[in-house]
Design a protein around this motif. Structure first.
Motif, PDB file in Angstrom:
ATOM      1  N   PRO A 108      -5.831  -1.464  -0.051  1.00 51.15           N
ATOM      2  CA  PRO A 108      -5.498  -0.251  -0.801  1.00 51.15           C
ATOM      3  C   PRO A 108      -4.045  -0.196  -1.237  1.00 51.15           C
ATOM      4  CG  PRO A 108      -5.807   0.253   1.532  1.00 51.15           C
ATOM      5  CD  PRO A 108      -6.259  -1.156   1.327  1.00 51.15           C
ATOM      6  N   PHE A 109      -3.157  -0.756  -0.431  1.00 50.14           N
ATOM      7  CA  PHE A 109      -1.742  -0.778  -0.804  1.00 50.14           C
ATOM      8  C   PHE A 109      -1.499  -1.710  -1.985  1.00 50.14           C
ATOM      9  CE2 PHE A 109      -1.685   0.540   3.669  1.00 50.14           C
ATOM     10  CZ  PHE A 109      -0.852   1.651   3.606  1.00 50.14           C
ATOM     11  N   PHE A 110      -2.137  -2.873  -1.970  1.00 49.34           N
ATOM     12  CA  PHE A 110      -1.981  -3.811  -3.083  1.00 49.34           C
ATOM     13  C   PHE A 110      -2.574  -3.244  -4.366  1.00 49.34           C
ATOM     14  CE2 PHE A 110      -1.458  -8.115  -0.652  1.00 49.34           C
ATOM     15  CZ  PHE A 110      -0.307  -7.610  -0.081  1.00 49.34           C
ATOM     16  N   ASN A 111      -3.690  -2.524  -4.240  1.00 44.64           N
ATOM     17  CA  ASN A 111      -4.302  -1.921  -5.424  1.00 44.64           C
ATOM     18  C   ASN A 111      -3.382  -0.886  -6.063  1.00 44.64           C
ATOM     19  OD1 ASN A 111      -6.623  -3.450  -5.204  1.00 44.64           O
ATOM     20  ND2 ASN A 111      -7.785  -1.884  -4.103  1.00 44.64           N
ATOM     21  N   ARG A 112      -2.545  -0.222  -5.244  1.00 38.95           N
ATOM     22  CA  ARG A 112      -1.598   0.774  -5.764  1.00 38.95           C
ATOM     23  C   ARG A 112      -0.217   0.180  -5.976  1.00 38.95           C
ATOM     24  NH1 ARG A 112      -3.963   3.853  -1.416  1.00 38.95           N
ATOM     25  NH2 ARG A 112      -2.012   3.603  -0.242  1.00 38.95           N
ATOM     26  N   ASN A 113      -0.112  -1.148  -5.876  1.00 38.57           N
ATOM     27  CA  ASN A 113       1.171  -1.839  -6.003  1.00 38.57           C
ATOM     28  C   ASN A 113       2.197  -1.321  -4.991  1.00 38.57           C
ATOM     29  OD1 ASN A 113       0.517  -3.675  -8.090  1.00 38.57           O
ATOM     30  ND2 ASN A 113       0.715  -2.030  -9.608  1.00 38.57           N
ATOM     31  N   GLU A 114       1.735  -1.009  -3.798  1.00 37.79           N
ATOM     32  CA  GLU A 114       2.617  -0.577  -2.721  1.00 37.79           C
ATOM     33  C   GLU A 114       2.701  -1.685  -1.673  1.00 37.79           C
ATOM     34  OE1 GLU A 114       0.984   3.085  -1.339  1.00 37.79           O
ATOM     35  OE2 GLU A 114       1.690   4.232  -3.081  1.00 37.79           O
ATOM     36  N   TYR A 115       3.130  -2.825  -2.129  1.00 42.30           N
ATOM     37  CA  TYR A 115       3.209  -4.018  -1.290  1.00 42.30           C
ATOM     38  C   TYR A 115       4.041  -3.767  -0.037  1.00 42.30           C
ATOM     39  CZ  TYR A 115       5.010  -8.602   0.171  1.00 42.30           C
ATOM     40  OH  TYR A 115       5.388  -9.689   0.904  1.00 42.30           O
ATOM     41  N   LYS A 116       5.189  -3.140  -0.202  1.00 46.85           N
ATOM     42  CA  LYS A 116       6.117  -2.945   0.907  1.00 46.85           C
ATOM     43  C   LYS A 116       5.470  -2.169   2.056  1.00 46.85           C
ATOM     44  CE  LYS A 116      10.291  -1.836  -0.140  1.00 46.85           C
ATOM     45  NZ  LYS A 116      11.490  -1.065  -0.569  1.00 46.85           N
ATOM     46  N   TRP A 117       4.789  -1.063   1.733  1.00 46.47           N
ATOM     47  CA  TRP A 117       4.194  -0.242   2.777  1.00 46.47           C
ATOM     48  C   TRP A 117       2.987  -0.924   3.417  1.00 46.47           C
ATOM     49  CZ3 TRP A 117       6.413   3.375   5.377  1.00 46.47           C
ATOM     50  CH2 TRP A 117       7.480   4.074   4.805  1.00 46.47           C
ATOM     51  N   GLY A 118       2.259  -1.697   2.651  1.00 43.06           N
ATOM     52  CA  GLY A 118       1.152  -2.446   3.215  1.00 43.06           C
ATOM     53  C   GLY A 118       1.612  -3.426   4.272  1.00 43.06           C
ATOM     54  N   ILE A 119       2.679  -4.147   3.972  1.00 42.71           N
ATOM     55  CA  ILE A 119       3.232  -5.117   4.917  1.00 42.71           C
ATOM     56  C   ILE A 119       3.783  -4.417   6.155  1.00 42.71           C
ATOM     57  CG2 ILE A 119       5.060  -6.819   5.243  1.00 42.71           C
ATOM     58  CD1 ILE A 119       2.743  -7.858   3.603  1.00 42.71           C
ATOM     59  N   ARG A 120       4.408  -3.266   5.959  1.00 41.54           N
ATOM     60  CA  ARG A 120       4.948  -2.522   7.104  1.00 41.54           C
ATOM     61  C   ARG A 120       3.848  -2.057   8.043  1.00 41.54           C
ATOM     62  NH1 ARG A 120       9.546   1.332   4.195  1.00 41.54           N
ATOM     63  NH2 ARG A 120      11.114  -0.314   3.891  1.00 41.54           N
ATOM     64  N   VAL A 121       2.767  -1.570   7.494  1.00 43.50           N
ATOM     65  CA  VAL A 121       1.649  -1.129   8.338  1.00 43.50           C
ATOM     66  C   VAL A 121       1.103  -2.298   9.146  1.00 43.50           C
ATOM     67  CG1 VAL A 121      -0.721  -0.259   8.302  1.00 43.50           C
ATOM     68  CG2 VAL A 121       1.012   0.817   6.865  1.00 43.50           C
ATOM     69  N   VAL A 122       0.943  -3.458   8.502  1.00 38.37           N
ATOM     70  CA  VAL A 122       0.462  -4.646   9.211  1.00 38.37           C
ATOM     71  C   VAL A 122       1.422  -5.037  10.331  1.00 38.37           C
ATOM     72  CG1 VAL A 122       0.044  -7.127   8.979  1.00 38.37           C
ATOM     73  CG2 VAL A 122      -0.910  -5.551   7.301  1.00 38.37           C
ATOM     74  N   SER A 123       2.716  -4.915  10.085  1.00 39.55           N
ATOM     75  CA  SER A 123       3.701  -5.289  11.107  1.00 39.55           C
ATOM     76  C   SER A 123       3.595  -4.392  12.336  1.00 39.55           C
ATOM     77  CB  SER A 123       5.112  -5.248  10.525  1.00 39.55           C
ATOM     78  OG  SER A 123       5.495  -3.924  10.186  1.00 39.55           O
ATOM     79  N   PHE A 124       3.364  -3.102  12.148  1.00 40.68           N
ATOM     80  CA  PHE A 124       3.245  -2.193  13.297  1.00 40.68           C
ATOM     81  C   PHE A 124       1.918  -2.403  14.035  1.00 40.68           C
ATOM     82  CE2 PHE A 124       6.666   0.255  11.200  1.00 40.68           C
ATOM     83  CZ  PHE A 124       7.469   0.477  12.306  1.00 40.68           C
ATOM     84  N   VAL A 125       0.840  -2.631  13.300  1.00 41.87           N
ATOM     85  CA  VAL A 125      -0.439  -2.934  13.941  1.00 41.87           C
ATOM     86  C   VAL A 125      -0.309  -4.209  14.784  1.00 41.87           C
ATOM     87  CG1 VAL A 125      -2.835  -3.635  13.534  1.00 41.87           C
ATOM     88  CG2 VAL A 125      -1.848  -1.758  12.205  1.00 41.87           C
ATOM     89  N   SER A 126       0.338  -5.208  14.239  1.00 39.63           N
ATOM     90  CA  SER A 126       0.543  -6.470  14.959  1.00 39.63           C
ATOM     91  C   SER A 126       1.372  -6.263  16.212  1.00 39.63           C
ATOM     92  CB  SER A 126       1.227  -7.496  14.043  1.00 39.63           C
ATOM     93  OG  SER A 126       0.443  -7.770  12.905  1.00 39.63           O
TER      94      SER A 126
END
Length: 459
Positions: free
Chosen positions: A213-231
């Motif tokens: 969903p982040f990539f679809n909205r061109n919100e690459y930065k926030w998508g990566i941040r969410v993955v980093s916290f989940v990890s």
């Protein structure tokens, strides 16, 4: 590690290959498992398996908590491998749209190289000092590297954050995450490690879905941040659950970290070369799988779904072969899966991939189903022909060799793809298929070197 029919049990490779007692070279934190007490209580410990003069619980709460901890840790660590195609496809169309496929391929090949190369040090440290320090340092570096990945806009940014920092973090955690379960299982080791490594497939399913969903909205930065916290959360829990049972007493020497002498044994040599070609095939295919999907008309959203489907079926492809391998033989299952993967690439992907979305759904399912064993079974085969005390070292030596093949596999694939013509993409598929076929042959040779027979044997 191998259980045959009720009337015949195939000796584990440690018993076949090594006629020596290794207990003196190993100290266990669990005094209940010393040799003298084991001799007194052997009749009472029917749920334990004795091998290498050590007892393996083969189950129990503590053992499966370790497996669960490894499972959680491998969601981000192996998940980073499994979502490379999603990230590659996005940055190729956005941040790095002015770069060639070969240049972008170096980002992911260097990441894979450093992950494997670093494992030579983590394997030694795990064998001698345990897993806690490795997991703590690796968790911190993984979080920082992935968080900073969201800020990357240039090629060197991605190389620094993803290739170097994240590659190093993943590498120092890979050995304990894969090897720790081997301290609790011997005859059921294939099942245990397969359970743990399915975390990588789950990561390949969940992490792209988070990014989608982040990539679809061109919100690459926030998508990566969410993955980093989940990890971060998953790795912290994994660190708390992992606990090794054995420590070796080797001094810190390069010769103790890399088992080059083991390469003189043909079964280990062919096994290492088999992993080398198998990993090169999988790494090459996965890196540019999303690019291929785009070429045949799929959108970025459809491409993400394909990666998710592939990793979903890869979960089954990791678990089921590992489950049946304890009775049918780890090598036998690995060889079958590698040749099945080859058939998928030559019979399904090569002729039918050009037909677009519906064809790619089927291909993604089949590819995931047959490729899952590369992560789950191939390391188990190394354990089958290695002493438990040396498993981390020999596993790391294997991936030290594999790292150099992975380093060049993605750039070679990128160079083959070149200007992204249909013919070039066909040659890229052929390249991946040939590598997986060679891997199957090499594993068959390794099995022959271990069993001295070309025919059927549970091994």
């Amino acid at each position: 590690m191998i259980a045959g029919n009720p009337h015949f049990i195939m000796p584990v490779a440690d018993d076949i290959q090594l006629n020596k007692v290794i207990l003196n070279a190993v100290r266990s934190e669990e005094s209940d498992f010393n040799e003298e007490k084991a001799g007194e209580d052997e009749g009472l410990m029917t749920n334990f398996v004795k091998s290498d003069d050590l007892y393996y619980p083969e189950g129990g709460l503590k053992a499966y908590l370790v497996v669960f901890g490894a499972f959680l840790g491998l969601i981000p660590v192996f998940g980073a491998f499994n979502m490379t195609s999603v990230i590659e496809t996005y940055i190729q169309d956005n941040q790095l749209k002015d770069q060639t496929a070969t240049s972008i391929g170096w980002i992911f090949s260097m990441f894979s190289f450093l992950t494997c190369f670093t494992s030579i040090f983590s394997g030694f440290i795990f064998d001698n000092y345990g897993c806690k320090h490795l997991m703590i340092v690796g968790t911190a570096l993984y979080f920082v590297s992935f968080f900073l990945l969201g800020e990357c806009t240039k090629l060197w940014h991605f190389i620094l954050c993803y290739s170097i920092l994240n590659g190093f973090a993943s590498g120092i955690m890979m050995s304990p995450l894969v090897s720790c379960s081997a301290h609790y299982f011997k005859r059921r080791r294939g099942h245990a490690i397969s359970l743990a490594t399915t975390g990588g497939s789950i990561g390949g399913v969940v992490l792209p879905l988070i990014l989608r969903p982040f990539f679809n909205r061109n919100e690459y930065k926030w998508g990566i941040r969410v993955v980093s916290f989940v990890s971060l959360v998953l790795l912290v829990i994994s660190t708390l659950l992992l606990k090794e049972r054995f420590y070796a007493n080797d001094k810190f020497k390069l010769s103790k970290m890399i088992d080059f002498r083991g390469l003189k044994e043909y079964n280990y040599l062919f096994c290492v070369l088999g992993v080398l070609t198998g990993e090169m095939s999988f790494n090459s295919a996965l890196t540019f799988y999303g690019s291929y999907c785009n070429f045949v008309g799929l959108t970025i959203n459809d491409t993400t779904i394909q990666i998710t489907i592939m990793n979903s079926f890869s979960t089954v492809g990791r678990y089921v072969p590992g489950l049946v391998s304890d009775s049918l033989g780890r090598y036998n299952c690995a060889i079958f899966c590698l040749f099945a993967l080859t058939m998928v690439q030559f019979v399904a992907w090569l002729p039918f991939g050009k037909y677009g979305l519906n064809a790619m759904y089927a291909i993604s399912c089949l590819y995931g189903l047959t490729s899952g064993s590369i992560y789950s079974l191939l390391p188990v085969c190394v354990g089958q022909i290695s002493d438990t005390k040396d498993f981390g070292k020999r596993y790391s030596t294997m991936y030290f060799v594999v790292s150099f093949g992975i380093l060049i596999s993605s750039p070679i694939s990128g160079a083959i793809i070149g200007e992204k013509s249909y013919f070039n993409y066909q040659m890229y598929i052929v390249f991946c298929g040939i590598l997986s076929a060679v891997s199957g042959v090499l594993y068959y040779l390794s099995r022959y070197a271990s069993t001295k027979t070309w025919g059927w044997v549970v091994f």
